[in-house]
Design a protein around this motif. Structure first.
Motif, short mmCIF file in Angstrom:
data_model
loop_
_atom_site.label_atom_id
_atom_site.label_comp_id
_atom_site.label_asym_id
_atom_site.label_seq_id
_atom_site.Cartn_x
_atom_site.Cartn_y
_atom_site.Cartn_z
N MET A 177 7.05 14.80 -18.53
CA MET A 177 6.71 13.58 -19.27
C MET A 177 5.21 13.30 -19.21
N LEU A 178 4.69 13.44 -18.00
CA LEU A 178 3.24 13.25 -17.82
C LEU A 178 2.66 14.48 -17.13
N GLN A 179 1.60 15.03 -17.73
CA GLN A 179 0.94 16.15 -17.09
C GLN A 179 -0.54 15.85 -16.97
N ILE A 180 -1.06 16.03 -15.77
CA ILE A 180 -2.50 15.89 -15.58
C ILE A 180 -3.00 17.26 -15.16
N LYS A 181 -3.90 17.81 -15.97
CA LYS A 181 -4.28 19.20 -15.75
C LYS A 181 -5.74 19.31 -15.35
N ASP A 182 -5.98 19.71 -14.11
CA ASP A 182 -7.34 20.04 -13.67
C ASP A 182 -8.35 18.95 -13.96
N VAL A 183 -7.97 17.72 -13.75
CA VAL A 183 -8.86 16.63 -14.12
C VAL A 183 -9.92 16.40 -13.05
N SER A 184 -11.17 16.41 -13.47
CA SER A 184 -12.28 16.05 -12.58
C SER A 184 -13.13 15.00 -13.26
N ILE A 185 -13.66 14.12 -12.46
CA ILE A 185 -14.57 13.12 -13.02
C ILE A 185 -15.58 12.75 -11.94
N THR A 186 -16.83 12.69 -12.33
CA THR A 186 -17.90 12.37 -11.38
C THR A 186 -18.70 11.19 -11.93
N PHE A 187 -18.92 10.20 -11.08
CA PHE A 187 -19.73 9.05 -11.49
C PHE A 187 -21.18 9.27 -11.06
N ASN A 188 -22.11 8.77 -11.85
CA ASN A 188 -23.55 8.82 -11.53
C ASN A 188 -24.00 10.22 -11.15
N GLU A 189 -23.57 11.20 -11.94
CA GLU A 189 -23.89 12.59 -11.59
C GLU A 189 -25.39 12.79 -11.53
N GLY A 190 -25.84 13.53 -10.51
CA GLY A 190 -27.26 13.88 -10.39
C GLY A 190 -28.11 12.77 -9.79
N THR A 191 -27.49 11.69 -9.34
CA THR A 191 -28.25 10.64 -8.66
C THR A 191 -27.79 10.57 -7.22
N PRO A 192 -28.55 9.85 -6.38
CA PRO A 192 -28.12 9.72 -4.97
C PRO A 192 -26.77 9.03 -4.84
N ASP A 193 -26.38 8.25 -5.89
CA ASP A 193 -25.10 7.55 -5.83
C ASP A 193 -23.94 8.39 -6.34
N GLU A 194 -24.18 9.67 -6.56
CA GLU A 194 -23.15 10.51 -7.15
C GLU A 194 -21.84 10.40 -6.37
N LYS A 195 -20.75 10.25 -7.14
CA LYS A 195 -19.45 10.17 -6.48
C LYS A 195 -18.45 11.01 -7.24
N LYS A 196 -17.88 11.98 -6.55
CA LYS A 196 -16.85 12.80 -7.18
C LYS A 196 -15.53 12.05 -7.04
N ALA A 197 -15.18 11.29 -8.08
CA ALA A 197 -14.02 10.40 -7.98
C ALA A 197 -12.71 11.18 -8.04
N LEU A 198 -12.67 12.20 -8.87
CA LEU A 198 -11.50 13.07 -8.93
C LEU A 198 -11.98 14.52 -8.94
N GLN A 199 -11.31 15.36 -8.14
CA GLN A 199 -11.74 16.75 -8.07
C GLN A 199 -10.56 17.66 -8.36
N GLY A 200 -10.48 18.11 -9.59
CA GLY A 200 -9.44 19.09 -9.97
C GLY A 200 -8.03 18.62 -9.68
N ILE A 201 -7.69 17.45 -10.15
CA ILE A 201 -6.35 16.92 -9.91
C ILE A 201 -5.33 17.57 -10.84
N ASN A 202 -4.23 18.04 -10.27
CA ASN A 202 -3.11 18.53 -11.05
C ASN A 202 -1.88 17.74 -10.64
N LEU A 203 -1.19 17.19 -11.63
CA LEU A 203 0.00 16.41 -11.29
C LEU A 203 0.95 16.46 -12.46
N GLU A 204 2.23 16.67 -12.16
CA GLU A 204 3.20 16.66 -13.24
C GLU A 204 4.36 15.75 -12.87
#
Lengths: 325, 264
Positions: B1-28
């Motif tokens: 019903m729901l598939q999350i495939k390899d989801v990554s998201i990074t906030f403020n990339e390339g700054t000192p505040d960079e935060k890898k909020a999601l790193q390669g999430i897989n969920l079904e």
């Protein structure tokens, strides 16, 4: 005296259409839209220039409505797609419209002298019996009678029709989503409503009403002037605020009738104020500001006084019970 | 019903505040799955919810709901598939509108809105039946403004609004966290009932470990933008808070050890 009050009611009902438009943005959408000062003139200008060029007054008025709608939509687009602050998008559109209106009218003033208007056409088919009936009442109380009743009666019908249409619209599925957009955007987005489109639509409808009001004012006054919209937004707001203070806002139906009432009361107050000896026509804007301040502050003061009285009564009652015991 | 495939998201990339909020999430999630999500603040739970609801677009990866790729669908379009209840009881309803009007708007979630009345006689009767299931007496107050309701009542109404149109996915974002314990228990029970009744595919974020254990058939634990634990079926039924804490220590402890090894 009675005659000038009649004049106040007459113009009050026409400005009520504009006030309903302002109600739609300020209260329903929670969008402080300043386009009004410009779109009012757009309506007046489009109607006037169309009539001068031989378009029938009714079609000219419809064109004015369309022009106002487009102007409002652009303000809405500036805000939603351009992500410009609501106030600023309205202001930008307002000043842009000043130039656009000059282009539309081709001169700062367009005269409708000896041109047909909606009202002149209505007067032609108006049964004389109605006027003489109402004038009889005026003469009975010893006042000069107004020239015609056609405007006031026709406008009451038109304004009430617009009111009921607005009430109905705000209860439709789209209308509910529009109201929720002004109430809780995050919520209505989670129920698959496109808030951007709803804002554009709402501001568009609002300015269509404002333009209609401008078109009618031009046809009654016999001219359109590029500066006739200055301060219009404040008058609209004043009507909304006075109406809500006097007549309440519990339901949509009450709020819209209150806005119409507010627009008429505003005109009456201004007319009466201008009859005071030391006030001049130029003081009108100051009077407007004063009325709005009173309408905003007075209900709160009254409420506070009522609360205080209630508390004192309650304490006294309690004190008596204790003494008795 | 729901598939999350390899989801990554990074906030403020390339700054000192960079935060890898999601790193390669897989969920079904399969149809009817009820998954509870736990994890400390900043673990990525809310980001995950926002990626599913369309509030955030992932840097990479995709979201598929009911076999449809919705990764680039804007939030309001995606809501046709998703029912949501927020943490803030004020967020899920329009306060200056009545209960019946709020329900009518929820009713339009899966239909195109038209220029016909939102509240009709037959809908009113339907709304009343739905409200009765809440047992809060709201069915007698269809014309009351929602702003007059208490936080618990509003949250119950939000839950009803999110579910009575049978969404493909139900997202619950700490929806009991702002309520007092007894109201929270009430909403938790309602949640259990309504999910079971409609067989809704549900993803629930919570900070309450007991709640995460009591509800649902699967539990995932997140940390630093990753799913570090995924327990389902019978194993979940036997799980205790004790086990969860131990498990967390074990997984993160190991990593801590290996980090030290690298640094050392």
């Amino acid at each position: 005296m009675l005659l000038s009050l009649f004049g106040a009611v007459e113009s009050g009902i026409i400005y009520a259409i504009m006030a309903l438009g302002v109600y739609l943005t300020f209260r329903v959408l929670d969008f402080p839209d300043l386009t009004v000062d410009g779109s009012f003139v757009t309506g007046a200008g489009v109607a006037a220039i169309s009539i001068v060029n031989g378009v029938s007054p009714i079609v000219a008025t419809l064109l004015a409505i369309v022009a106002g709608f487009i102007a409002g939509c652009i303000t809405g687009l500036l805000h939603t797609k351009g992500k410009i602050n609501a106030l600023l998008s309205g202001i930008l559109m307002m000043i842009a419209l000043y130039s656009i209106n000059l282009r539309i009218m081709d001169s700062p003033t367009v005269s409708l002298h000896s041109q047909p208007t909606i009202f002149s056409q209505l007067r032609d088919i108006w049964p004389a019996g109605i006027d003489s009936f109402f004038n009889g009442i005026f003469e009975a109380v010893g006042s000069r009678a107004p020239a015609t009743w056609v405007i006031v009666i026709f406008m009451f019908v038109v304004v009430l029709a617009i009111k009921f249409l607005t009430d109905y619209f705000l209860k439709t599925e789209i209308g509910l989503a529009l109201r929720a957009t002004g109430d809780n955007q995050r919520m209505i987005r989670s129920f698959s409503a496109n808030t951007d489109n709803l804002i554009v639509l709402g501001v568009g409808i609002s300015n269509a009403m404002v333009a209609l009001s401008g078109a009618l004012i031009a046809q009654i006054g016999g001219f359109a002037d590029v500066s006739m919209g200055i301060g219009m937004i404040v008058i609209g707001l004043a009507s909304v605020i006075i109406g809500e203070a006097l007549f309440g806002k519990k339901t949509i139906a009450i709020a819209t009738i209150a806005v119409i009432g507010g627009a008429i009361v505003y005109r009456i107050v201004v007319t009466l104020a201008l009859r005071v000896d030391f006030l001049e026509t130029g003081d009108m804007k100051m009077i407007t500001a004063f009325i709005v301040i009173v309408a905003l502050v007075a209900p709160k003061l009254l409420q506070a006084r009522k609360e205080k009285k209630r508390r004192i009564q309650k304490r006294q009652a309690l004190g008596q019970v204790r003494e008795g015991a | 019903m729901l598939q999350i495939k390899d989801v990554s998201i990074t906030f403020n990339e390339g700054t000192p505040d960079e935060k890898k909020a999601l790193q390669g999430i897989n969920l079904e999630l399969h149809e009817g799955d009820f998954v509870t999500v736990i994890g400390s603040n900043g673990a990525g739970k809310s980001t995950l919810m926002n990626v599913i609801s369309g509030n955030l677009v992932p840097d990479v990866g995709g979201v598929i709901i009911a076999d449809k790729d919705v990764t680039n669908l804007p939030e309001f379009k995606r809501s046709a598939y998703i029912g949501r209840v927020f943490q803030d009881p004020m967020a899920g309803t329009a306060p200056s509108m009545t209960i019946e009007e709020n329900l009518a708007m929820a009713f339009s979630r899966i239909r195109k809105r038209k220029l016909k009345p939102g509240v009709t006689k037959s809908r009113k009767a339907e709304f009343r039946e739905h409200l009765k299931t809440l047992n809060l007496g709201l069915d007698d107050r269809l014309n009351a403004k929602v702003g007059l309701l208490s936080g618990g009542e509003r949250q119950a109404l939000s839950l009803l609004m999110a579910t009575f149109t049978n969404p493909n996915i139900l997202l619950l974002d700490e929806h009991t966290a702002a309520l007092d314990p007894s109201r929270a228990a009430l909403i938790t029970n309602l949640t259990k009932e309504v999910v079971a009744e409609h067989g809704l595919t549900t993803l629930m974020v919570t900070h309450n470990m007991q709640q995460a254990l009591d509800l649902g058939n699967r539990l995932i634990m997140m940390d630093k933008g990753q799913i570090i634990l995924d327990i389902r079926g019978e194993r979940k039924q036997e799980l205790t808070i004790e086990d969860l804490l131990k498990e967390f220590q074990r997984i993160r402890g190991e990593q801590f050890e290996s980090d030290r090894a690298v640094l050392g």
